[in-house]
Design a protein around this motif. Structure first.
Motif, PDB file in Angstrom:
ATOM      1  N   VAL A  92       0.869  -1.183   0.000  1.00  0.00           N
ATOM      2  CA  VAL A  92       0.000   0.000   0.000  1.00  0.00           C
ATOM      3  C   VAL A  92       0.902   1.228   0.000  1.00  0.00           C
ATOM      4  O   VAL A  92       1.653   1.460   0.946  1.00  0.00           O
ATOM      5  N   MET A  93       0.823   2.014  -1.063  1.00  0.00           N
ATOM      6  CA  MET A  93       1.632   3.225  -1.174  1.00  0.00           C
ATOM      7  C   MET A  93       1.127   4.282  -0.194  1.00  0.00           C
ATOM      8  O   MET A  93      -0.033   4.232   0.238  1.00  0.00           O
ATOM      9  N   PRO A  94       1.977   5.248   0.177  1.00  0.00           N
ATOM     10  CA  PRO A  94       1.520   6.328   1.062  1.00  0.00           C
ATOM     11  C   PRO A  94       0.272   7.041   0.549  1.00  0.00           C
ATOM     12  O   PRO A  94      -0.530   7.545   1.337  1.00  0.00           O
ATOM     13  N   SER A  95       0.080   7.065  -0.768  1.00  0.00           N
ATOM     14  CA  SER A  95      -1.110   7.698  -1.355  1.00  0.00           C
ATOM     15  C   SER A  95      -2.380   6.885  -1.123  1.00  0.00           C
ATOM     16  O   SER A  95      -3.489   7.357  -1.364  1.00  0.00           O
ATOM     17  N   GLY A  96      -2.215   5.617  -0.682  1.00  0.00           N
ATOM     18  CA  GLY A  96      -3.352   4.719  -0.514  1.00  0.00           C
ATOM     19  C   GLY A  96      -3.521   3.744  -1.666  1.00  0.00           C
ATOM     20  O   GLY A  96      -4.327   2.819  -1.584  1.00  0.00           O
ATOM     21  N   MET A  97      -2.768   3.932  -2.749  1.00  0.00           N
ATOM     22  CA  MET A  97      -2.854   3.020  -3.894  1.00  0.00           C
ATOM     23  C   MET A  97      -2.286   1.651  -3.525  1.00  0.00           C
ATOM     24  O   MET A  97      -1.221   1.559  -2.920  1.00  0.00           O
ATOM     25  N   VAL A  98      -3.025   0.608  -3.887  1.00  0.00           N
ATOM     26  CA  VAL A  98      -2.576  -0.764  -3.656  1.00  0.00           C
ATOM     27  C   VAL A  98      -1.891  -1.283  -4.910  1.00  0.00           C
ATOM     28  O   VAL A  98      -2.432  -1.167  -6.016  1.00  0.00           O
ATOM     29  N   ILE A  99      -0.706  -1.855  -4.749  1.00  0.00           N
ATOM     30  CA  ILE A  99       0.038  -2.393  -5.886  1.00  0.00           C
ATOM     31  C   ILE A  99      -0.540  -3.748  -6.280  1.00  0.00           C
ATOM     32  O   ILE A  99      -0.654  -4.652  -5.449  1.00  0.00           O
ATOM     33  N   ARG A 100      -0.892  -3.866  -7.551  1.00  0.00           N
ATOM     34  CA  ARG A 100      -1.495  -5.090  -8.067  1.00  0.00           C
ATOM     35  C   ARG A 100      -0.698  -5.616  -9.258  1.00  0.00           C
ATOM     36  O   ARG A 100       0.044  -4.872  -9.893  1.00  0.00           O
ATOM     37  N   ASP A 101      -0.851  -6.896  -9.549  1.00  0.00           N
ATOM     38  CA  ASP A 101      -0.360  -7.411 -10.827  1.00  0.00           C
ATOM     39  C   ASP A 101      -1.080  -6.650 -11.929  1.00  0.00           C
ATOM     40  O   ASP A 101      -2.290  -6.418 -11.853  1.00  0.00           O
ATOM     41  N   ALA A 102      -0.333  -6.249 -12.940  1.00  0.00           N
ATOM     42  CA  ALA A 102      -0.927  -5.432 -13.996  1.00  0.00           C
ATOM     43  C   ALA A 102      -0.374  -5.858 -15.348  1.00  0.00           C
ATOM     44  O   ALA A 102       0.529  -6.689 -15.444  1.00  0.00           O
ATOM     45  N   GLU A 103      -0.939  -5.269 -16.394  1.00  0.00           N
ATOM     46  CA  GLU A 103      -0.435  -5.459 -17.754  1.00  0.00           C
ATOM     47  C   GLU A 103      -0.370  -4.082 -18.399  1.00  0.00           C
ATOM     48  O   GLU A 103      -1.386  -3.403 -18.528  1.00  0.00           O
ATOM     49  N   LEU A 104       0.828  -3.646 -18.731  1.00  0.00           N
ATOM     50  CA  LEU A 104       1.033  -2.316 -19.290  1.00  0.00           C
ATOM     51  C   LEU A 104       1.415  -2.426 -20.761  1.00  0.00           C
ATOM     52  O   LEU A 104       2.486  -2.943 -21.091  1.00  0.00           O
ATOM     53  N   ARG A 105       0.502  -1.969 -21.607  1.00  0.00           N
ATOM     54  CA  ARG A 105       0.696  -2.043 -23.053  1.00  0.00           C
ATOM     55  C   ARG A 105       1.036  -3.470 -23.504  1.00  0.00           C
ATOM     56  O   ARG A 105       1.926  -3.687 -24.318  1.00  0.00           O
ATOM     57  N   GLY A 106       0.328  -4.442 -22.911  1.00  0.00           N
ATOM     58  CA  GLY A 106       0.477  -5.826 -23.333  1.00  0.00           C
ATOM     59  C   GLY A 106       1.571  -6.605 -22.640  1.00  0.00           C
ATOM     60  O   GLY A 106       1.772  -7.786 -22.942  1.00  0.00           O
ATOM     61  N   VAL A 107       2.286  -5.987 -21.701  1.00  0.00           N
ATOM     62  CA  VAL A 107       3.379  -6.676 -21.006  1.00  0.00           C
ATOM     63  C   VAL A 107       3.042  -6.796 -19.519  1.00  0.00           C
ATOM     64  O   VAL A 107       2.766  -5.790 -18.861  1.00  0.00           O
ATOM     65  N   PRO A 108       3.080  -8.018 -18.949  1.00  0.00           N
ATOM     66  CA  PRO A 108       2.786  -8.199 -17.523  1.00  0.00           C
ATOM     67  C   PRO A 108       3.816  -7.489 -16.652  1.00  0.00           C
ATOM     68  O   PRO A 108       5.001  -7.437 -16.971  1.00  0.00           O
ATOM     69  N   SER A 109       3.330  -6.956 -15.531  1.00  0.00           N
ATOM     70  CA  SER A 109       4.195  -6.249 -14.590  1.00  0.00           C
ATOM     71  C   SER A 109       3.763  -6.596 -13.171  1.00  0.00           C
ATOM     72  O   SER A 109       2.583  -6.489 -12.835  1.00  0.00           O
ATOM     73  N   SER A 110       4.725  -7.006 -12.345  1.00  0.00           N
ATOM     74  CA  SER A 110       4.419  -7.417 -10.968  1.00  0.00           C
ATOM     75  C   SER A 110       5.222  -6.572  -9.987  1.00  0.00           C
ATOM     76  O   SER A 110       6.374  -6.895  -9.673  1.00  0.00           O
ATOM     77  N   GLY A 111       4.618  -5.477  -9.531  1.00  0.00           N
ATOM     78  CA  GLY A 111       5.298  -4.607  -8.591  1.00  0.00           C
ATOM     79  C   GLY A 111       5.601  -3.258  -9.206  1.00  0.00           C
ATOM     80  O   GLY A 111       5.248  -2.986 -10.356  1.00  0.00           O
TER      81      GLY A 111
ATOM     82  N   CYS B   3      10.056   2.337  -7.163  1.00  0.00           N
ATOM     83  CA  CYS B   3       9.517   3.551  -6.576  1.00  0.00           C
ATOM     84  C   CYS B   3      10.448   4.758  -6.679  1.00  0.00           C
ATOM     85  O   CYS B   3      11.676   4.622  -6.637  1.00  0.00           O
ATOM     86  N   SER B   4       9.836   5.919  -6.750  1.00  0.00           N
ATOM     87  CA  SER B   4      10.559   7.182  -6.642  1.00  0.00           C
ATOM     88  C   SER B   4      10.481   7.667  -5.202  1.00  0.00           C
ATOM     89  O   SER B   4       9.641   7.211  -4.410  1.00  0.00           O
ATOM     90  N   ALA B   5      11.339   8.630  -4.870  1.00  0.00           N
ATOM     91  CA  ALA B   5      11.294   9.212  -3.525  1.00  0.00           C
ATOM     92  C   ALA B   5       9.969   9.922  -3.288  1.00  0.00           C
ATOM     93  O   ALA B   5       9.422   9.891  -2.180  1.00  0.00           O
ATOM     94  N   ARG B   6       9.422  10.550  -4.327  1.00  0.00           N
ATOM     95  CA  ARG B   6       8.136  11.252  -4.181  1.00  0.00           C
ATOM     96  C   ARG B   6       7.005  10.270  -3.917  1.00  0.00           C
ATOM     97  O   ARG B   6       6.122  10.524  -3.095  1.00  0.00           O
ATOM     98  N   GLU B   7       7.005   9.140  -4.614  1.00  0.00           N
ATOM     99  CA  GLU B   7       5.958   8.136  -4.414  1.00  0.00           C
ATOM    100  C   GLU B   7       6.015   7.558  -3.006  1.00  0.00           C
ATOM    101  O   GLU B   7       4.995   7.168  -2.442  1.00  0.00           O
ATOM    102  N   LEU B   8       7.228   7.489  -2.442  1.00  0.00           N
ATOM    103  CA  LEU B   8       7.400   6.993  -1.084  1.00  0.00           C
ATOM    104  C   LEU B   8       7.185   8.090  -0.047  1.00  0.00           C
ATOM    105  O   LEU B   8       7.242   7.825   1.156  1.00  0.00           O
ATOM    106  N   GLU B   9       6.943   9.322  -0.540  1.00  0.00           N
ATOM    107  CA  GLU B   9       6.739  10.495   0.310  1.00  0.00           C
ATOM    108  C   GLU B   9       7.894  10.682   1.287  1.00  0.00           C
ATOM    109  O   GLU B   9       7.705  10.955   2.485  1.00  0.00           O
ATOM    110  N   LEU B  10       9.125  10.552   0.755  1.00  0.00           N
ATOM    111  CA  LEU B  10      10.311  10.787   1.566  1.00  0.00           C
ATOM    112  C   LEU B  10      10.552  12.290   1.700  1.00  0.00           C
ATOM    113  O   LEU B  10      10.279  13.050   0.778  1.00  0.00           O
ATOM    114  N   PRO B  11      11.068  12.726   2.828  1.00  0.00           N
ATOM    115  CA  PRO B  11      11.363  14.152   2.982  1.00  0.00           C
ATOM    116  C   PRO B  11      12.431  14.593   1.985  1.00  0.00           C
ATOM    117  O   PRO B  11      13.337  13.824   1.646  1.00  0.00           O
TER     118      PRO B  11
END
Length: 201
Positions: A148-167, A170-178
Motif C-alpha cells: 500500500v503506497m503512502p497515497s493509498g494506492m494498492v500495488i497489483r499485478d498489472a499489464e502495461l501495453r500488453g506486457v505483464p508487470s508485478s510490482g 519507486c521514486s522518492a516522491r511516491e514513497l513520500e520521503l522528505p
C-alpha cells in the motif's frame, strides 16, 4: 491482506482487503458487525468490513494500518464473535524491499517504458517502469504486489501495453520521503544496499 480505517470520512469501520484482484461482480452478506464482500463467480470472500471497529481492535489513526500478528488475531476474534467462519492466512513478509535491476529492455509498444527484471532476494520480478533514469545494475526500492503506497494506492499485478508487470520501482516522491526531488525518476540506493531487505523510511 490490507487493512484500512477512515473514521473521519466513513465512521468506525475497518476495511479488510484479502486480495488485490477486483472481481467483476460481487455479492454482500452481513453477519452482526461483519459485512462480507464475495466474488459472484466463485463465492470467495475478497474483502470484509468490521463495524464498531474500535470495540474489536482498539484505536488507530486514519489510513492504512500496518499488519501485525496481534492485529490479525483481534480481527480473527471479531469474525468468530460474529459467527463468521473465515480463516485469515496472512503474509507478514515486507512489501517494500531493496531490489537489484538485473536487466532493462525497451518496451516494444511504448517509447517511454522499459521492461526490467528485478531481483528482490527470494524471487525475480518483471516490472514495467517509466522512469527516465532506470538502468541495469541499480539498487532500487520495489513495492511488491500487495503493498500500500503512502497515497493509498494498492500495488497489483498489472499489464502495461500488453506486457505483464508485478510490482513497482519507486521514486522518492511516491514513497513520500522528505526532501524528495521534484524531477521524475526512481530512487537509486547505495550499491551496498542488501537485496531483499526491508526498505523503511
Amino acid at each position: 491482506m490490507n487493512v484500512f480505517i477512515n473514521k473521519h470520512g466513513v465512521g468506525d469501520v475497518l476495511f479488510v482487503q484479502l486480495t488485490t484482484e477486483r472481481p467483476e461482480q460481487t455479492t454482500i452478506e452481513t453477519k452482526g458487525d461483519i459485512t462480507l464482500i464475495k466474488s459472484s463467480e466463485d463465492d470467495k470472500v475478497v474483502a470484509f468490513n468490521v463495524f464498531s471497529a474500535t470495540e474489536y481492535v482498539g484505536e488507530y489513526a486514519d489510513g492504512s494500518i500496518p499488519l501485525t500478528p496481534e492485529l490479525v488475531e483481534k480481527i480473527q476474534d471479531a469474525l468468530k464473535k460474529n459467527e463468521v467462519t473465515l480463516e485469515l492466512n496472512v503474509d507478514f513478509s515486507p512489501k517494500f524491499v531493496v531490489g537489484h535491476v538485473v536487466t532493462k529492455e525497451k518496451h516494444p509498444n511504448a517509447d517511454k517504458l522499459n521492461i526490467c527484471t528485478v531481483d528482490v532476494g527470494n524471487e525475480t520480478l518483471q516490472i514495467v517502469c517509466g522512469a527516465p533514469n532506470v538502468e541495469s545494475d541499480q539498487k532500487v526500492v520495489v513495492a511488491k504486489v500487495g503493498a500500500v503506497m503512502p497515497s493509498g494506492m494498492v500495488i497489483r499485478d498489472a499489464e502495461l501495453r500488453g506486457v505483464p508487470s508485478s510490482g513497482m520501482i519507486c521514486s522518492a516522491r511516491e514513497l513520500e520521503l522528505p526532501d524528495a526531488p521534484a524531477e521524475k525518476g526512481i530512487l537509486v540506493l547505495a550499491a551496498d544496499a542488501e537485496i531483499g531487505s526491508e526498505f523503511t523510511k
